[in-house]
Design an enzyme around this catalytic site. Structure first.
Site, short mmCIF file in Angstrom:
data_model
loop_
_atom_site.label_atom_id
_atom_site.label_comp_id
_atom_site.label_asym_id
_atom_site.label_seq_id
_atom_site.Cartn_x
_atom_site.Cartn_y
_atom_site.Cartn_z
N GLU A 76 0.82 -1.21 0.00
CA GLU A 76 0.00 0.00 0.00
C GLU A 76 0.85 1.27 0.00
O GLU A 76 0.52 2.27 -0.62
CB GLU A 76 -0.91 -0.01 1.24
CG GLU A 76 -1.92 1.11 1.29
CD GLU A 76 -2.89 1.07 0.12
OE1 GLU A 76 -3.77 0.22 0.12
OE2 GLU A 76 -2.75 1.90 -0.81
N LYS A 133 5.11 4.13 -9.88
CA LYS A 133 3.80 4.11 -9.19
C LYS A 133 2.67 3.88 -10.20
O LYS A 133 1.75 3.11 -9.94
CB LYS A 133 3.61 5.42 -8.43
CG LYS A 133 4.57 5.56 -7.24
CD LYS A 133 4.54 6.98 -6.69
CE LYS A 133 5.46 7.11 -5.48
NZ LYS A 133 5.67 8.51 -5.09
N GLU A 136 13.51 10.89 -2.68
CA GLU A 136 14.21 9.61 -2.64
C GLU A 136 15.68 9.85 -2.31
O GLU A 136 16.17 10.97 -2.47
CB GLU A 136 14.13 8.93 -4.01
CG GLU A 136 12.73 8.59 -4.47
CD GLU A 136 12.02 7.67 -3.51
OE1 GLU A 136 12.50 6.56 -3.27
OE2 GLU A 136 10.97 8.07 -2.97
N1 HSE Z 1 9.93 10.45 -3.15
C1 HSE Z 1 8.57 10.05 -3.14
C2 HSE Z 1 7.70 11.25 -3.46
C3 HSE Z 1 8.24 9.49 -1.78
O1 HSE Z 1 8.21 12.36 -3.40
O2 HSE Z 1 6.54 11.09 -3.79
C4 HSE Z 1 6.89 8.84 -1.67
O3 HSE Z 1 6.76 7.75 -2.54
#
Ligand code: HSE
Length: 321
Positions: free
Chosen positions: A117, A193, A178
């Site tokens: 999730e 995603k 990240e």
């Molecule tokens: N680096 C990702 C973002 C973290 O900024 O959305 C969450 O998945």
């Protein structure tokens, strides 16, 4: 007796995860795997290991929660845990997007569980909504803001007229980005995603007929100002669309006007619009990045892994006056 769980990773998400899991009745954080155990002795020596496989192979631990950024390591841990029939809860988007079918096969063969999730949309329960509530529904389009770092950068460049570099440094300080922020700003994180969402709506490895991935690296203060003058905003928008039975994934910065609902989504907030002929449009909005929201989605997986849907519904019915 408390259920023993193991946690791999003690970064931004891992720290929140340890705190949130410790506050849960019925669970005991038995071991935490960290890269450098000597750096974290305050957690208690007996609790730490430098070897994540030690946690996975521990017969007393059936549930492993992983929040690390190294794809290869995460894949090895996921495969080992699933081969042992354990529950593996991961926030590692890149690893999941690259290896999902293989992991789902292991899940099926060995009877473990793979839950993720937290991999999409931070605290937004998008995976559960797609895989339970909307299961069986035709979905024609998913559109949204799926990267908190990019949305934060563009929002701050608009609101405070600061440079791209300053806004990125702030996003890193706040724990949204990240470890390698190129994955955020070049659109790859939003692509992983989107690919995961596409896999869920397809129920298999999606057949992506066309894909475009463009990030926000080249957006300047002048571009932001131009849009502002016309009462518009620039946002990194992810679109998954079904065309002639095939899926397309398109990640790119778009100029939005104020009639567009995504125009109003600011900073690290994410939004996902799901469209289908029967239910028209559902929109989920919430914190999309950061330690606490991401950990909250992992905790939600942990609780749901223990309580199958039917048992939960029965409990709700029994609790009615
Ligand atoms: N680096 C990702 C973002 C973290 O900024 O959305 C969450 O998945």
């Amino acid at each position: 007796m408390k259920q023993k769980i193991g946690i791999i990773g003690y970064g931004n998400v891992g720290k929140s995860l340890v705190n949130q899991c410790r506050a849960l009745p019925g669970f005991e954080v038995a071991t935490i795997a960290v890269k450098h155990p000597k750096k974290h002795t305050s957690l208690g020596k007996n609790l730490l290991t430098g070897d994540a496989l030690e946690i996975i192979n521990n017969p007393e631990i059936d549930v492993i929660l992983e929040a690390i950024d190294r794809e290869e390591d995460a894949l090895e841990y996921a495969q080992t845990a699933l081969q042992l029939g354990k529950t593996y809860i991961s926030a590692n988007k890149k690893m999941l997007a690259s290896h999902l079918p293989k992991l789902l096969r292991l899940e099926k063969v060995h009877g473990g569980q793979l839950l993720f999730e937290a991999a999409v949309g931070g605290a937004i329960p998008i995976i559960r909504v797609l895989s339970t509530h909307l299961r069986g529904q035709e979905i024609t389009r998913i559109r949204g803001i799926l990267n908190g770092t990019c949305n934060y950068i563009l929002s701050q460049m608009t609101a405070r007229s600061i440079s791209f570099e300053k806004a990125l440094a702030d996003a890193q300080k706040l724990g949204f980005a990240e470890a390698q922020p190129t994955s955020d700003i070049d659109g790859h994180d939003a692509y992983y995603k989107s690919y995961l969402l596409a896999s869920i709506i397809e129920g298999q490895q999606p057949d992506v007929s066309r894909m475009k991935v463009e990030g926000i690296r080249t957006i300047t203060q002048a571009d932001i100002l131009d849009a502002k003058k016309r009462s518009q905003k620039i946002k990194l928008v992810a679109e998954i669309e079904r065309r002639e039975g095939k899926l397309t994934i398109d990640i790119r910065p778009r100029i939005l006007n104020d009639q567009d609902s995504l125009y109003h989504i600011e900073n690290e907030t994410n939004a996902v619009e799901i469209e289908g002929p029967n239910f028209q449009k559902l929109t989920l909005i919430g914190p999309g990045a950061g330690g606490k929201p991401t950990a909250s989605a992992m905790v939600s997986d942990l609780i749901n892994a223990q309580q199958p849907q039917v048992a939960k519904i029965k409990q709700l019915i029994l609790a009615l006056p």
